[in-house]
Design a protein around this motif. Sequence first.
Motif, PDB file in Angstrom:
ATOM      1  N   GLY A   1      -6.514   8.143  -6.569  1.00  9.77           N
ATOM      2  CA  GLY A   1      -5.778   7.356  -5.589  1.00  9.77           C
ATOM      3  C   GLY A   1      -5.566   8.096  -4.290  1.00  9.77           C
ATOM      4  N   LYS A   2      -4.413   7.875  -3.673  1.00 11.00           N
ATOM      5  CA  LYS A   2      -4.101   8.483  -2.375  1.00 11.00           C
ATOM      6  C   LYS A   2      -4.215  10.005  -2.426  1.00 11.00           C
ATOM      7  CE  LYS A   2      -0.556   4.937  -1.641  1.00 11.00           C
ATOM      8  NZ  LYS A   2       0.899   4.716  -1.680  1.00 11.00           N
ATOM      9  N   ASN A   3      -4.611  10.564  -1.295  1.00 11.68           N
ATOM     10  CA  ASN A   3      -4.716  12.022  -1.151  1.00 11.68           C
ATOM     11  C   ASN A   3      -5.617  12.653  -2.209  1.00 11.68           C
ATOM     12  OD1 ASN A   3      -2.766  12.014   1.021  1.00 11.68           O
ATOM     13  ND2 ASN A   3      -1.198  11.729  -0.548  1.00 11.68           N
ATOM     14  N   ASN A   4      -6.586  11.848  -2.690  1.00 12.03           N
ATOM     15  CA  ASN A   4      -7.565  12.318  -3.675  1.00 12.03           C
ATOM     16  C   ASN A   4      -6.911  12.787  -4.969  1.00 12.03           C
ATOM     17  OD1 ASN A   4     -10.374  12.518  -4.109  1.00 12.03           O
ATOM     18  ND2 ASN A   4     -10.291  14.743  -3.899  1.00 12.03           N
TER      19      ASN A   4
ATOM     20  N   THR B   1       0.811  -1.214   0.000  1.00 12.98           N
ATOM     21  CA  THR B   1       0.000   0.000   0.000  1.00 12.98           C
ATOM     22  C   THR B   1       0.845   1.264   0.000  1.00 12.98           C
ATOM     23  OG1 THR B   1      -0.163   0.012   2.417  1.00 12.98           O
ATOM     24  CG2 THR B   1      -1.898  -1.156   1.201  1.00 12.98           C
ATOM     25  N   ASN B   2       2.023   1.202   0.628  1.00 19.87           N
ATOM     26  CA  ASN B   2       2.901   2.374   0.714  1.00 19.87           C
ATOM     27  C   ASN B   2       4.346   1.918   0.715  1.00 19.87           C
ATOM     28  OD1 ASN B   2       0.415   2.832   2.705  1.00 19.87           O
ATOM     29  ND2 ASN B   2       0.884   4.811   1.766  1.00 19.87           N
TER      30      ASN B   2
ATOM     31  N   TYR C   1      -4.292   3.513  -2.565  1.00 19.40           N
ATOM     32  CA  TYR C   1      -5.490   4.170  -2.041  1.00 19.40           C
ATOM     33  C   TYR C   1      -5.287   4.537  -0.572  1.00 19.40           C
ATOM     34  CZ  TYR C   1      -7.462   2.057  -6.243  1.00 19.40           C
ATOM     35  OH  TYR C   1      -7.698   1.692  -7.541  1.00 19.40           O
ATOM     36  N   ASP C   2      -6.126   5.451  -0.085  1.00 21.58           N
ATOM     37  CA  ASP C   2      -6.034   5.910   1.298  1.00 21.58           C
ATOM     38  C   ASP C   2      -6.673   4.951   2.284  1.00 21.58           C
ATOM     39  OD1 ASP C   2      -4.652   8.345   0.902  1.00 21.58           O
ATOM     40  OD2 ASP C   2      -6.501   9.303   0.213  1.00 21.58           O
ATOM     41  N   ASN C   3      -7.543   4.080   1.808  1.00 21.04           N
ATOM     42  CA  ASN C   3      -8.271   3.202   2.725  1.00 21.04           C
ATOM     43  C   ASN C   3      -8.580   1.864   2.057  1.00 21.04           C
ATOM     44  OD1 ASN C   3     -10.651   3.695   1.084  1.00 21.04           O
ATOM     45  ND2 ASN C   3     -10.824   5.659   2.145  1.00 21.04           N
TER      46      ASN C   3
ATOM     47  N   ASP D   1       6.615   8.652  -1.046  1.00 22.50           N
ATOM     48  CA  ASP D   1       5.876   7.412  -1.271  1.00 22.50           C
ATOM     49  C   ASP D   1       5.912   7.129  -2.765  1.00 22.50           C
ATOM     50  OD1 ASP D   1       4.235   5.222  -1.218  1.00 22.50           O
ATOM     51  OD2 ASP D   1       2.523   6.218  -0.299  1.00 22.50           O
TER      52      ASP D   1
END
Length: 341
Positions: free
Chosen positions: A291-294, A43-44, A60-62, A55
């Motif tokens: 994805g992450k952080n919108n 994930t990271n 994704y964030d969740n 990163d």
Amino acid sequence: MSFSTTITDKLYGKTNGEEIVQYTFTNKNGMVLKVINFGAAITNLYIPNEQDNIDVVLGYDNFEGYESNRCYFGVVVGRVANRTEGGQFNVDGKSYQVTINESHRNNHLHGGLRGFDKVVWKSEVKDNSVIFTYISADGEEGYPGELTTQCTYQLTDDDAVVLKLNATTTKPTPVNICNHSYFNLSGKKSSIADHSLMINADAYTPVKENLIPTGVLCPVDGTLFDLRTPVLIGDCLQGVGGFDHNYCLNSSTLTECAARVSHPNGLVMEVYTTQPGIQFYSSNFLSGVVGKNNVCHEKHGALCLETQNYPNAVNEESFPEAVIRPGQVYDHTTIFKFLRN
């Protein structure tokens, strides 16, 4: 390889009553690897720099993002990664039909509708490793044999992620398992056009319109597919129209670099593998994925270097053997090592 890594865990989500756990590795240099037991996904992956940690993988964030995850961010894909033409193959004179989940090309892709990327793996922490285990039932997605797969992650003191994939079967079955992480060494929403790439391969497998290899090994010499010396990806993207091709590696040992990616920020990733091929995918279908952080990713916003057997190998006699049998062990190790210029 040496290890002084700490490993912690936390609840990441739940699905159908099963807990999704995220494991965090931290090495002595401050490098951080995070993995979850859903899809055995990365994930990271944070690489320390002068200002903060970068990163370098998309995700994704969740947990909810990984439940859908149509782009296969970070996951382990199988039982057979990549494409199988028509979802058909023959083993020992018997024909099999597996799930068609790339319907517009009539292909089986990355293990089917519910491949290894969409299941909860059993997990345990052992010494310096997190070990995920999944038992794929006989007949799952149309495949013969019960396949027991272990995926082991480690983080070394010298900033390398070690991935080990092993599998055994109760019946002869094709197996081709790999990690499907998307890398961008800038750590930002940006094109990979400014990344340089080397792949240690004298040949690649050209593809038909349905992205299935023709069966011919084509020399890279004199073509835009020649990446034997570092090439700025932006210089060849336009001419090729995007990469989604298998490279036939010159070496399948952990002592010779199979691929090397570098970025102007000085970050370098080297790939070592025991597999015969690398699928270089330039994220041709990434546009519009959030994805992450919108962050809304763009086409060619990351690259995948999927260490694996050649695509559709079960249907090509000239390709490396794709079938394992009872008593045999599918054994695959890949290392992603990070350096600074």
